[in-house]
Scaffold this motif. Structure first.
Motif, mmCIF file in Angstrom:
data_model
loop_
_atom_site.group_PDB
_atom_site.id
_atom_site.type_symbol
_atom_site.label_atom_id
_atom_site.label_comp_id
_atom_site.label_asym_id
_atom_site.label_seq_id
_atom_site.Cartn_x
_atom_site.Cartn_y
_atom_site.Cartn_z
ATOM 1 N N HIS A 1 -8.041 2.824 0.757
ATOM 2 C CA HIS A 1 -8.375 3.636 -0.392
ATOM 3 C C HIS A 1 -7.323 4.634 -0.835
ATOM 4 O O HIS A 1 -6.625 5.117 0.004
ATOM 5 N N LEU A 2 -7.012 4.599 -2.019
ATOM 6 C CA LEU A 2 -6.452 5.782 -2.561
ATOM 7 C C LEU A 2 -7.215 6.545 -3.454
ATOM 8 O O LEU A 2 -7.520 5.965 -4.576
ATOM 9 N N SER A 3 -7.446 7.868 -3.225
ATOM 10 C CA SER A 3 -8.634 8.604 -4.034
ATOM 11 C C SER A 3 -8.212 9.591 -4.662
ATOM 12 O O SER A 3 -7.299 10.676 -3.893
ATOM 13 N N GLY A 4 -8.563 9.915 -5.888
ATOM 14 C CA GLY A 4 -8.127 11.430 -6.637
ATOM 15 C C GLY A 4 -9.719 12.010 -6.916
ATOM 16 O O GLY A 4 -10.428 11.752 -5.920
ATOM 17 N N ASP A 5 -9.781 12.820 -7.845
ATOM 18 C CA ASP A 5 -11.034 13.694 -7.936
ATOM 19 C C ASP A 5 -11.931 12.858 -8.755
ATOM 20 O O ASP A 5 -13.212 12.626 -8.062
ATOM 21 N N THR A 6 -11.528 11.963 -9.455
ATOM 22 C CA THR A 6 -12.634 10.954 -10.371
ATOM 23 C C THR A 6 -12.349 9.758 -10.310
ATOM 24 O O THR A 6 -13.121 8.904 -10.773
ATOM 25 N N LEU A 7 -10.907 9.225 -9.835
ATOM 26 C CA LEU A 7 -10.500 7.809 -9.916
ATOM 27 C C LEU A 7 -10.220 7.446 -8.624
ATOM 28 O O LEU A 7 -9.709 8.208 -7.610
ATOM 29 N N GLN A 8 -10.346 6.003 -8.317
ATOM 30 C CA GLN A 8 -10.004 5.617 -6.944
ATOM 31 C C GLN A 8 -9.285 4.415 -7.220
ATOM 32 O O GLN A 8 -9.768 3.604 -7.879
ATOM 33 N N LEU A 9 -8.543 3.854 -6.233
ATOM 34 C CA LEU A 9 -8.079 2.370 -6.221
ATOM 35 C C LEU A 9 -8.394 1.836 -4.568
ATOM 36 O O LEU A 9 -8.123 2.625 -3.693
ATOM 37 N N ARG A 10 -8.778 0.641 -4.651
ATOM 38 C CA ARG A 10 -8.917 0.180 -3.281
ATOM 39 C C ARG A 10 -8.012 -1.300 -3.255
ATOM 40 O O ARG A 10 -8.132 -2.023 -4.352
ATOM 41 N N PHE B 1 0.936 -1.229 -0.088
ATOM 42 C CA PHE B 1 -0.083 0.065 0.106
ATOM 43 C C PHE B 1 0.916 1.285 -0.180
ATOM 44 O O PHE B 1 0.622 2.266 -0.715
ATOM 45 N N ASP B 2 2.121 1.203 0.971
ATOM 46 C CA ASP B 2 2.856 2.203 0.880
ATOM 47 C C ASP B 2 3.598 2.608 -0.320
ATOM 48 O O ASP B 2 3.961 3.743 -0.808
ATOM 49 N N ARG B 3 3.944 1.545 -0.992
ATOM 50 C CA ARG B 3 4.563 1.871 -2.374
ATOM 51 C C ARG B 3 3.870 2.171 -3.499
ATOM 52 O O ARG B 3 4.252 2.460 -4.536
ATOM 53 N N ALA B 4 2.545 2.120 -3.401
ATOM 54 C CA ALA B 4 1.545 2.267 -4.463
ATOM 55 C C ALA B 4 1.545 3.781 -4.862
ATOM 56 O O ALA B 4 1.446 4.067 -5.978
ATOM 57 N N ARG B 5 1.626 4.611 -3.795
ATOM 58 C CA ARG B 5 1.455 6.101 -4.496
ATOM 59 C C ARG B 5 2.763 6.574 -4.852
ATOM 60 O O ARG B 5 2.600 7.190 -6.014
ATOM 61 N N PRO B 6 3.972 6.394 -4.666
ATOM 62 C CA PRO B 6 5.052 6.693 -5.362
ATOM 63 C C PRO B 6 5.057 6.109 -6.966
ATOM 64 O O PRO B 6 5.467 6.602 -7.754
#
Length: 425
Positions: A377-386, A356-361
């Motif tokens: 969850h990793l959320s943007g304005d219109t996209l999200q990853l779970r 999970f920690d490696r996903a953002r970079p």
């Protein structure tokens, strides 16, 4: 010895039965509670074909009233034609008829092939029922514009009230016996039944010849244990079929359960029995009622867009105290990843450090915008990853400024791969 002459003998002979001409006595007046003149789906389709092309609804209403008051005399049906005398405002009745095209040889071949392809179709026809599948293949029922009215009355309406009355009464005949519809289209009941019997027997003979012989044990050996004689080994088990069997066709009946629901339950039962026979376990025994409702809806095509699937979603959602929107979102998750995908939709969790920690970079390196973390969850304005408990990343989408996330794309062990699939890049 005197022999009767030819003409006299002919006059005394029994009349020859005409399989392509049927006459029906006057239908007694009847008013249905819902105002319809037919209860079968094919009878109502017959009426709808005339009503769809009627130029004057007032004439239709008067025709329905004439039919309800018994103004239509005996009806004669021949291929392509329905004829009767209809009483109007004058003392002398009018000769009224409805004409339609008959099916050609190719159409009847398609009908017979489809009817004999499934034993339940033949059983339905013998029970005076018409499976929807036969209509879809052959176009037995008239489409709008197929019925052509004609009457000796001076009214030039399309149709006149007398022709409309005849059409409504003919629908009652179709209700009682769909073979009347087949006769209208060109073939009589004895002819059709003989051909269905012949084709069914031929099909059964071919299947019997192709089937391997059933292993048996002679009775004298099977009962030998009573005399101390050892029994031979049991014959080998029959092979598991390649696929589940097809359920019977359930005719629509206003007083019976929903035929779609019955068909769905029968299909499910066949699939579960086949899986249990092949694997020794029930694939859905461990599911909760909500999970099973989602699975059932996900297996049905249409995603709630067609009339039948909207009714299915509504009924399933009501049964588990959810809304159809809740069910539609859950169906999208189930189609994305099965039970695991539904768990990702409904159960946030705290993943351990690492993937999970490696996903953002990794996402930033792939030129994706920054994502906000919250639990799995990793959320943007219109996209999200779970991140699922299975180690896969599941993509979601929402309109900008709204927290209305819907499952999209295929799960992937790589977060960049999941977003790439989601965006179609």
């Amino acid at each position: 010895m005197n022999h009767p002459r030819g003409p006299r003998a002919a006059r005394g002979a029994a009349p020859r039965h005409d399989d392509r001409r049927r006459s029906f006595p006057q239908v007694a007046p009847r008013t249905a509670p819902d105002g319809r003149f037919a209860s079968s789906w094919w009878g109502n389709a017959w009426v709808a074909a005339l009503e769809a092309t009627a130029l004057d609804q007032a004439r239709l209403a008067r025709g329905k009233a004439y039919a309800g008051r018994g103004h239509v005399d005996a009806i004669t049906v021949t291929p392509g034609r329905v004829v009767a005398y209809v009483h109007g405002s004058r003392p002398r009745p009018y000769r009224t008829e409805i004409r339609m095209r008959t099916l050609g040889d190719d159409g009847w071949e398609r009908f017979l092939d489809e009817a004999t392809a499934r034993p339940d179709h033949i059983a339905a026809l013998l029970d005076k029922d018409v499976p929807h599948a036969l209509e879809a293949v052959t176009g037995l029922l008239p489409a709008p514009g197929d019925l052509v009215p004609d009457c000796t009355c001076p009214d030039d309406g399309w149709p006149c009230k007398h022709a409309a009355a005849l059409c409504y009464q003919a629908a009652r005949l179709l209700d009682e016996d769909p073979f009347v519809l087949f006769l209208m289209r060109g073939r009589g009941e004895p002819e059709l039944l003989a051909e269905l019997t012949r084709r069914n027997a031929a099909r059964g003979a071919v299947e019997a010849a192709a089937a391997p012989p059933m292993p048996t044990v002679p009775a004298r050996i099977a009962v030998g244990a009573a005399t101390g004689v050892g029994l031979p080994p049991l014959p080998p088990e029959l092979p598991v079929p390649d696929r589940p069997g097809r359920p019977p066709v359930f005719p629509p009946d206003p007083h019976a359960p929903d035929p779609l629901a019955l068909d769905l339950l029968a299909t499910e039962a066949a699939a579960r029995a086949h899986a249990f026979l092949a694997t020794g376990r029930d694939p859905v025994a461990a599911l909760t009622p909500w999970q099973d409702a989602v699975r059932l809806a996900a297996a049905h095509p249409g995603s709630g867009l067609t009339a039948s699937s909207r009714a299915l979603y509504r009924d399933l959602a009501y049964a588990v105290d959810r809304t159809p929107t809740d069910l539609a979102r859950a169906v999208a998750a189930w189609r994305q990843g099965g039970a695991a995908g539904l768990s990702v939709l409904e159960e946030p969790w705290d993943p351990p450090a690492g993937p999970f920690d490696r996903a953002r970079p990794a996402l930033l390196a792939a030129d994706f915008p920054a994502f906000r973390p919250w639990r799995n969850h990793l959320s943007g304005d219109t996209l999200q990853l779970r991140l699922g408990r299975d180690g896969l990343w599941y993509g979601y989408e929402s309109d900008a400024g709204r927290e209305d996330w819907w499952p999209r794309g295929a799960p992937d062990p790589d977060p960049v791969g999941a977003l790439t699939d989601l965006l179609g890049r």
